[in-house]
Design an enzyme around this catalytic site. Structure first.
Site, short mmCIF file in Angstrom:
data_model
loop_
_atom_site.label_atom_id
_atom_site.label_comp_id
_atom_site.label_asym_id
_atom_site.label_seq_id
_atom_site.Cartn_x
_atom_site.Cartn_y
_atom_site.Cartn_z
N HIS A 265 34.81 47.75 40.77
CA HIS A 265 33.63 47.17 41.41
C HIS A 265 32.84 48.28 42.07
O HIS A 265 33.41 49.26 42.56
CB HIS A 265 34.06 46.12 42.46
CG HIS A 265 34.41 44.80 41.84
ND1 HIS A 265 34.55 43.66 42.59
CD2 HIS A 265 34.64 44.45 40.56
CE1 HIS A 265 34.86 42.65 41.78
NE2 HIS A 265 34.93 43.10 40.55
N CYS B 34 29.65 40.95 45.20
CA CYS B 34 31.00 41.11 45.73
C CYS B 34 31.23 40.04 46.78
O CYS B 34 30.69 40.10 47.87
CB CYS B 34 31.21 42.48 46.36
SG CYS B 34 32.90 42.69 46.99
N ARG C 102 31.91 35.09 32.72
CA ARG C 102 32.98 34.44 33.50
C ARG C 102 33.03 35.02 34.94
O ARG C 102 32.54 34.39 35.87
CB ARG C 102 34.33 34.61 32.76
CG ARG C 102 35.41 33.62 33.20
CD ARG C 102 36.09 34.01 34.48
NE ARG C 102 36.77 35.31 34.38
CZ ARG C 102 37.22 35.98 35.43
NH1 ARG C 102 37.08 35.49 36.65
NH2 ARG C 102 37.79 37.17 35.28
N ASP C 103 33.55 36.23 35.09
CA ASP C 103 33.67 36.82 36.43
C ASP C 103 32.29 36.98 37.07
O ASP C 103 32.14 36.80 38.29
CB ASP C 103 34.37 38.18 36.29
CG ASP C 103 34.64 38.85 37.62
OD1 ASP C 103 34.65 38.17 38.65
OD2 ASP C 103 34.83 40.08 37.63
N HIS D 66 39.24 47.58 35.98
CA HIS D 66 38.21 46.61 36.39
C HIS D 66 37.69 47.08 37.75
O HIS D 66 38.23 46.73 38.79
CB HIS D 66 38.86 45.23 36.47
CG HIS D 66 37.92 44.12 36.78
ND1 HIS D 66 37.62 43.13 35.87
CD2 HIS D 66 37.21 43.81 37.89
CE1 HIS D 66 36.79 42.26 36.41
NE2 HIS D 66 36.51 42.66 37.65
N ASN E 150 30.72 43.80 40.43
CA ASN E 150 31.21 44.28 39.15
C ASN E 150 30.41 45.47 38.65
O ASN E 150 29.18 45.50 38.75
CB ASN E 150 31.07 43.16 38.11
CG ASN E 150 32.13 42.09 38.28
OD1 ASN E 150 33.31 42.37 38.38
ND2 ASN E 150 31.68 40.84 38.31
MG MG Z 1 35.21 41.51 39.01
#
Ligand code: MG
Length: 334
Positions: free
Chosen positions: A243, A274, A44-45, A241, A283
């Protein structure tokens, strides 16, 4: 394949190195959890921030391979309007292709992202049992990403969370820009706590704190988690979460684990880049995370070799190597 550079007579006596074994040395450290649940966000992300749109069959196989590698929370789809995220426009086609995987892999959870009531309707129609909503800790990002003020976005989520609860569906809240914002700079912890508490009070079971531009450092992580604790929100309700834009994702994760957090978001192969820093590294890569957790003797249930092979396979479909250090070390640059 034959390695032409090694004479035949020397091949049998070669001692494997740690890297060839593919496993770190296990050494427990004090003050860390026994087990971490990885919330895999690659499908997804990750994919929503890749420029290439993959065929639905490849996405379904990706999710199945992640489950086979041992991941038990895999965010599978997004019900954001296809105009905003064309890479994930096929959710109606994809979700039914993976919805039976929990029968094959007991305990597998397949949350989906929903932005509003329309998205919730679509997710419920397909039988989703877990959803996620995404809010912003800053006004500028709320305006740019949600086209609303922070308060208006909370009003938009309220009926989504209420109706999800009525349907027996669990809700996770994402909070973006918890550490730095590209337009506003460093984000004060109290501001993040206020919006995060509001999401939890709406009925979110878990709150994922996002370092959306990757500028956070470990002291800031401890400070934010301490501010949540002081406000009565303990680490059992929080996920992180991070990065890796500035190379801080793993050290920030370790800081969060020391504060009691046991749910960590990560993206297989570091998928996603990003979007705010024009960087290939966004991520936190799940393989990099699993290498560290394996080394610390923290259980994840993930088979690192199977996961790295999955990311290498997907990199072939995306036409570019994985940015994950662990993937490159384990299986080559792809
Ligand atoms: Mg993310």
């Amino acid at each position: 394949m034959t390695d032409q550079t090694v004479p035949t007579e020397q091949r049998g006596s070669h001692e494997p190195t740690v890297l060839e074994l593919g496993l770190p040395m296990r050494v427990r450290a004090d003050g860390l959890p026994q087990r971490v649940r990885i919330h895999e966000v690659g499908p997804r992300d990750g994919l929503q921030n890749e420029s290439v749109s993959l065929p639905v069959e490849v996405k379904a196989e990706f999710i199945a391979r992640l489950a086979r590698a041992g991941l038990r929370t895999v965010e599978a789809a997004s019900f954001v309007h296809p105009r905003w995220v064309p890479q994930l426009a096929d959710a109606e086609e994809l979700f039914p292709q993976v919805a039976q995987l929990p029968q094959q892999y007991p305990g597998l959870r397949l949350p989906v992202l929903v932005p509003n009531e329309r998205g919730l309707d679509r997710a419920l129609a397909l039988g989703a049992t877990e959803i996620a909503v995404f809010g912003s800790a800053t006004e500028t990002f709320a305006a740019r990403n949600l086209n609303r003020t922070v308060a208006e976005s909370l009003e938009m989520f309220a009926p989504v969370v209420r109706r999800a609860a009525e349907a027996g569906v669990t809700v996770r809240g994402y909070l973006s820009m918890c550490f730095g914002d590209p337009w506003e700079g460093p984000v004060p912890a109290q501001q993040v706590v206020a919006v995060g508490q509001a999401l939890l009070e709406l009925g979110c079971a878990e709150l994922s704190l996002g370092d959306t531009i990757g500028t956070g450092t470990p002291g800031q992580v401890e400070g934010l988690l301490g501010a949540f604790a002081a406000a009565g929100v303990g680490p059992e309700r929080l996920a992180v979460h991070f990065h890796d834009t500035y190379g801080q994702a793993l050290v920030n994760t370790l800081a969060a684990l020391r504060c009691g957090v046991t749910v960590v978001d990560a993206s297989a192969g570091g998928l996603g880049g990003c979007p705010y820093a024009k960087s290939a590294t966004g991520n936190l890569a799940t393989e990099d995370l699993v290498w560290m957790l394996d080394g610390l003797g923290i259980e994840t249930g993930v088979d690192l070799a199977a996961l790295a092979a999955t990311s290498q396979w997907l990199a072939g479909h995306l036409g570019r190597p994985s940015p994950s250090r662990a993937v490159r070390a384990l299986v080559g640059a792809g």
